[in-house]
Design a protein around this motif. Structure first.
Motif, PDB file in Angstrom:
ATOM      1  N   PRO A 190       0.959  -1.083   0.315  1.00 31.16           N
ATOM      2  CA  PRO A 190       0.069   0.148   0.051  1.00 31.16           C
ATOM      3  C   PRO A 190       0.759   0.958  -0.236  1.00 31.16           C
ATOM      4  CG  PRO A 190       0.092  -0.824   2.298  1.00 31.16           C
ATOM      5  CD  PRO A 190       0.453  -1.788   1.228  1.00 31.16           C
ATOM      6  N   THR A 191       0.432   2.539  -0.506  1.00 35.21           N
ATOM      7  CA  THR A 191       0.882   3.400  -0.841  1.00 35.21           C
ATOM      8  C   THR A 191       0.552   4.549  -0.254  1.00 35.21           C
ATOM      9  OG1 THR A 191      -0.079   3.561  -3.052  1.00 35.21           O
ATOM     10  CG2 THR A 191       2.249   3.483  -3.395  1.00 35.21           C
ATOM     11  N   ARG A 192      -0.893   4.713  -0.582  1.00 35.02           N
ATOM     12  CA  ARG A 192      -1.780   5.664   0.413  1.00 35.02           C
ATOM     13  C   ARG A 192      -3.138   5.127   0.289  1.00 35.02           C
ATOM     14  NH1 ARG A 192       0.440  11.540  -2.597  1.00 35.02           N
ATOM     15  NH2 ARG A 192       2.408  11.216  -2.159  1.00 35.02           N
ATOM     16  N   PRO A 193      -3.489   5.879   1.152  1.00 32.81           N
ATOM     17  CA  PRO A 193      -2.949   5.461   2.818  1.00 32.81           C
ATOM     18  C   PRO A 193      -2.263   4.164   3.056  1.00 32.81           C
ATOM     19  CG  PRO A 193      -4.899   4.400   3.376  1.00 32.81           C
ATOM     20  CD  PRO A 193      -5.127   4.770   1.796  1.00 32.81           C
ATOM     21  N   ASP A 194      -0.942   4.258   3.739  1.00 35.25           N
ATOM     22  CA  ASP A 194       0.159   3.048   4.331  1.00 35.25           C
ATOM     23  C   ASP A 194      -0.349   2.601   5.169  1.00 35.25           C
ATOM     24  OD1 ASP A 194       1.851   1.550   4.633  1.00 35.25           O
ATOM     25  OD2 ASP A 194       3.155   2.799   4.990  1.00 35.25           O
ATOM     26  N   TRP A 195      -1.486   1.175   5.312  1.00 34.20           N
ATOM     27  CA  TRP A 195      -2.493   0.485   6.361  1.00 34.20           C
ATOM     28  C   TRP A 195      -1.380  -0.058   7.129  1.00 34.20           C
ATOM     29  CZ3 TRP A 195      -2.032  -3.802   4.223  1.00 34.20           C
ATOM     30  CH2 TRP A 195      -2.575  -4.244   2.994  1.00 34.20           C
ATOM     31  N   ALA A 196      -0.331  -0.398   6.271  1.00 39.01           N
ATOM     32  CA  ALA A 196       0.617  -2.021   6.581  1.00 39.01           C
ATOM     33  C   ALA A 196       1.406  -1.877   8.427  1.00 39.01           C
ATOM     34  CB  ALA A 196       0.959  -2.136   5.101  1.00 39.01           C
ATOM     35  N   GLY A 197       1.510  -0.203   8.724  1.00 34.24           N
ATOM     36  CA  GLY A 197       2.274  -0.052   9.580  1.00 34.24           C
ATOM     37  C   GLY A 197       2.419  -1.297  10.839  1.00 34.24           C
ATOM     38  N   GLY A 198       0.927  -1.436  11.459  1.00 32.71           N
ATOM     39  CA  GLY A 198       1.526  -3.004  11.483  1.00 32.71           C
ATOM     40  C   GLY A 198       1.279  -3.846  11.229  1.00 32.71           C
ATOM     41  N   LEU A 199       1.298  -4.806  10.485  1.00 33.81           N
ATOM     42  CA  LEU A 199       2.347  -5.353   9.978  1.00 33.81           C
ATOM     43  C   LEU A 199       3.838  -5.412   9.485  1.00 33.81           C
ATOM     44  CD1 LEU A 199      -0.877  -5.862   8.910  1.00 33.81           C
ATOM     45  CD2 LEU A 199      -0.251  -6.442   6.553  1.00 33.81           C
ATOM     46  N   ARG A 200       4.154  -4.454   9.716  1.00 30.63           N
ATOM     47  CA  ARG A 200       5.170  -4.592   9.531  1.00 30.63           C
ATOM     48  C   ARG A 200       5.875  -5.077  10.626  1.00 30.63           C
ATOM     49  NH1 ARG A 200       4.807  -0.729   6.186  1.00 30.63           N
ATOM     50  NH2 ARG A 200       4.580   1.028   7.436  1.00 30.63           N
ATOM     51  N   GLU A 201       5.543  -4.075  11.860  1.00 33.29           N
ATOM     52  CA  GLU A 201       6.196  -4.125  13.278  1.00 33.29           C
ATOM     53  C   GLU A 201       5.914  -6.051  13.531  1.00 33.29           C
ATOM     54  OE1 GLU A 201       4.763  -2.079  17.921  1.00 33.29           O
ATOM     55  OE2 GLU A 201       4.284  -2.092  16.020  1.00 33.29           O
ATOM     56  N   ALA A 202       4.820  -6.537  13.052  1.00 32.35           N
ATOM     57  CA  ALA A 202       4.484  -7.902  13.710  1.00 32.35           C
ATOM     58  C   ALA A 202       5.293  -8.849  12.788  1.00 32.35           C
ATOM     59  CB  ALA A 202       2.907  -8.098  13.488  1.00 32.35           C
ATOM     60  N   TRP A 203       5.625  -9.148  11.817  1.00 28.04           N
ATOM     61  CA  TRP A 203       6.087 -10.336  10.884  1.00 28.04           C
ATOM     62  C   TRP A 203       7.691  -9.566  10.138  1.00 28.04           C
ATOM     63  CZ3 TRP A 203       2.986 -13.897  12.045  1.00 28.04           C
ATOM     64  CH2 TRP A 203       1.966 -13.399  12.147  1.00 28.04           C
ATOM     65  N   THR A 204       7.622 -10.921   9.880  1.00 29.25           N
ATOM     66  CA  THR A 204       9.401 -11.027   9.469  1.00 29.25           C
ATOM     67  C   THR A 204       9.080 -11.624   7.863  1.00 29.25           C
ATOM     68  OG1 THR A 204      10.323  -9.721  11.337  1.00 29.25           O
ATOM     69  CG2 THR A 204      11.983 -11.457   9.609  1.00 29.25           C
ATOM     70  N   PRO A 205       8.749 -11.227   6.793  1.00 29.13           N
ATOM     71  CA  PRO A 205       8.123 -12.985   5.601  1.00 29.13           C
ATOM     72  C   PRO A 205       9.354 -12.844   5.102  1.00 29.13           C
ATOM     73  CG  PRO A 205       6.851 -10.415   5.606  1.00 29.13           C
ATOM     74  CD  PRO A 205       7.422 -10.760   6.790  1.00 29.13           C
ATOM     75  N   GLY A 206       9.039 -14.249   4.555  1.00 24.98           N
ATOM     76  CA  GLY A 206      10.452 -14.836   4.015  1.00 24.98           C
ATOM     77  C   GLY A 206      10.225 -16.233   4.815  1.00 24.98           C
ATOM     78  N   GLU A 207      12.320 -16.836   4.253  1.00 27.26           N
ATOM     79  CA  GLU A 207      12.556 -17.773   4.859  1.00 27.26           C
ATOM     80  C   GLU A 207      13.039 -18.391   6.339  1.00 27.26           C
ATOM     81  OE1 GLU A 207      14.650 -22.353   3.692  1.00 27.26           O
ATOM     82  OE2 GLU A 207      14.829 -20.706   2.039  1.00 27.26           O
ATOM     83  N   ALA A 208      13.356 -17.031   6.133  1.00 27.06           N
ATOM     84  CA  ALA A 208      14.798 -16.682   7.775  1.00 27.06           C
ATOM     85  C   ALA A 208      13.358 -15.862   8.333  1.00 27.06           C
ATOM     86  CB  ALA A 208      15.404 -15.275   7.334  1.00 27.06           C
ATOM     87  N   GLY A 209      12.641 -15.694   8.607  1.00 22.99           N
ATOM     88  CA  GLY A 209      11.429 -15.223   9.561  1.00 22.99           C
ATOM     89  C   GLY A 209      10.418 -15.979   9.403  1.00 22.99           C
ATOM     90  N   ALA A 210      10.313 -17.119   8.490  1.00 21.60           N
ATOM     91  CA  ALA A 210       9.544 -18.652   9.061  1.00 21.60           C
ATOM     92  C   ALA A 210      10.631 -19.264   9.883  1.00 21.60           C
ATOM     93  CB  ALA A 210       9.436 -19.625   7.984  1.00 21.60           C
ATOM     94  N   ALA A 211      11.279 -19.909   9.556  1.00 20.79           N
ATOM     95  CA  ALA A 211      12.900 -20.626  10.765  1.00 20.79           C
ATOM     96  C   ALA A 211      12.896 -19.697  12.075  1.00 20.79           C
ATOM     97  CB  ALA A 211      14.142 -21.031   9.526  1.00 20.79           C
TER      98      ALA A 211
END
Length: 486
Positions: A190-211
């Motif tokens: 998302p750009t405007r509005p950027d509603w993903a702040g809570g997602l960025r704080e809660a998650w780390t997408p990717g294989e390293a985050g999963a491990a």
């Protein structure tokens, strides 16, 4: 010569059967991801899923580049039926490999693509990198698909034979010079509005985050899982669902890690918490098998009589539910957690789904669609099977006359009000005896907590007791029996 590795919902390098098959040829690989906005029709990924996909693709590209000097993940957009053959011709690939998906449109598309590639003289091979058992080969004693979870789980548990772990390669020979598109150009975030702040704080997408998440869960929380999985105010669940959905970790990896944890910590791979957790992995599997065998599951009741339910066109109620403004604190906490983080605790998912379906009498498909857009783990099989389970219309469904009481559910599973206070902060000063039913407080108690009902926090949309009777009457009419007397 090259081998085309088509990544899909298997965005990892370890325990990836298609990648391992490509590497076994000894030829350079062309790793590709094809973005097709229209492949899923009405079920194209929602906003939260697109946000996650961007992060997962970025992580996979970095992991590939770390292991090769020639390049990373090739991004192409369009219809896979056209993109894959064209890319194979462009790169001189004589072999195309991928891991299977099980959504109805993917099954049809992949079969046609495999036939077309083979007709052109290419080798096309697909593998199971997403499930513990192949739905096309896993049947009950009568030769049909399982529609009840308990016998399904018993059979799956008895048949489970984890294959040997295939670690991520240290180095990769990737064919260089293959042009791809820029991930940012796909506008997944998302750009405007950027509603993903809570997602960025809660998650780390990717294989390293999963491990990292799998390791943290199996070090401690898995052992108490049987007791804490229903308590939303504590960190008692794995939160692996989005990582599993995008294939950043495979189900066999999760399976092995859980059993190994039980063995190392308790000398018992069948430790109670581990077994309970594995059964939840089994529910994910059960849902995938249901979708494979019953492709209309996302749109039509598995038990057809339930499509005669007299659903209410309650736009205001639906909007209040979506916003977490129903007046029932445990429901509102869950809906606000969902909006902020793209995820919701599983017990609370059942509570909020029951409220929408049975207290508000809103069609379960409206809730399914909202979850589809807002969940980072929006999985078509799990989402549709779970909504139908609550509605009573699906396989192994909860009895249709079970109507979750949002007050008693909150009191039972959030007795201190920890979860509600986090996500409904306007009730933070309410005493725990009243926090799940603030409308029962006296004026003095409300004043002491700084709560003005109807202004700071809404009054209940419906009276639960009355709503329950309305739902039971509707179900009784559909079922042709007196459900209220059951």
């Amino acid at each position: 010569m090259t081998v085309l590795v088509w990544f899909r919902r298997d965005l990892r390098l370890s325990d990836n059967p298609a990648l391992q098959a490509a590497l076994a040829t000894g030829e350079a690989i062309v790793p590709v991801y094809v973005h097709d906005n229209n492949e899923a029709g009405d079920w194209r990924p929602g906003g939260a899923s697109r946000w996650w996909l961007h992060g997962s693709l970025s992580a996979l590209d970095a992991d590939l580049r770390q292991r090769s000097d020639a390049g990373g993940l090739v991004l192409r957009s369009g219809r896979a039926e056209a993109v894959i053959p064209a890319l194979a011709a462009e790169t001189g690939a004589r072999t195309v490999v991928w891991n299977r998906r099980y959504e109805p449109w993917a099954v049809a598309r992949d079969g046609a693509l495999k036939a077309a590639l083979r007709a052109d003289g290419l080798e096309a091979r697909s593998f199971n990198g997403a499930l513990l058992a192949e739905p096309a080969k896993f049947f009950n004693k009568t030769g049909g698909p399982y529609q009840v979870f308990t016998p399904f789980w018993r059979a799956l548990r008895a048949a489970a034979r984890p294959p040997a772990f295939a670690p991520a390669p240290d180095r990769l020979e990737i064919a260089g010079g293959v042009a791809g598109e820029a991930l940012d150009d796909w506008a997944l975030r998302p750009t405007r509005p950027d509603w993903a702040g809570g997602l960025r704080e809660a998650w780390t997408p990717g294989e390293a985050g999963a491990a990292a998440r799998l390791a943290a869960f199996t070090q401690k929380a898995v052992f108490a899982y049987a007791d804490t999985r229903n308590v939303p105010g504590v960190t008692g669940t794995s939160r692996l669902s989005p990582h599993l959905h995008f294939g950043e970790v495979g189900p066999w990896q999760v399976w092995r890690a859980a059993l190994a944890a039980g063995e190392s910590m308790h000398g018992d791979p069948l430790q109670r918490g581990v077994e309970t957790f594995l059964s939840e992995v089994g529910w994910r599997e059960f849902s995938a098998h249901l979708l494979y065998h019953f492709p209309t599951l996302p749109n039509a009741a598995l038990k057809p009589e339930f499509d005669r339910m007299p659903w209410q066109d309650d736009a205001a109620g639906l909007a209040a539910w979506q916003a977490g403004r129903t007046g029932y604190p445990i429901v509102d906490a869950g809906m606000r957690e969902l909006w902020a983080t793209g995820w919701m605790h599983n017990r609370v998912r059942m509570i909020v789904a029951s409220f929408l379906i049975k207290d508000l009498m809103v069609d379960w498909r409206r809730g399914e669609a909202w979850f589809w857009d807002t969940l980072v783990d929006a999985d078509l099989a799990s989402n549709s099977a779970s909504w139908q389970w609550v509605a009573g219309s699906g396989a192994d469904a909860a009895p249709y006359f079970r109507v979750f009481n949002p007050v008693s559910q909150g009191q039972t599973f959030d007795p201190e009000g920890t979860y509600v206070k986090r996500w409904v902060p306007e009730l933070a000063r309410m005493p725990k005896a009243l926090i799940h039913a603030p409308w029962t407080a006296t004026t003095a108690q409300l004043d002491a907590a700084g709560v003005r009902l109807g202004r700071d926090y809404p009054r209940p949309l419906v009276d639960h007791a009355e709503a329950r009777q309305r739902a039971l009457a509707a179900y009784a009419e559909v079922r042709g029996k007196d459900a209220a007397a059951t």
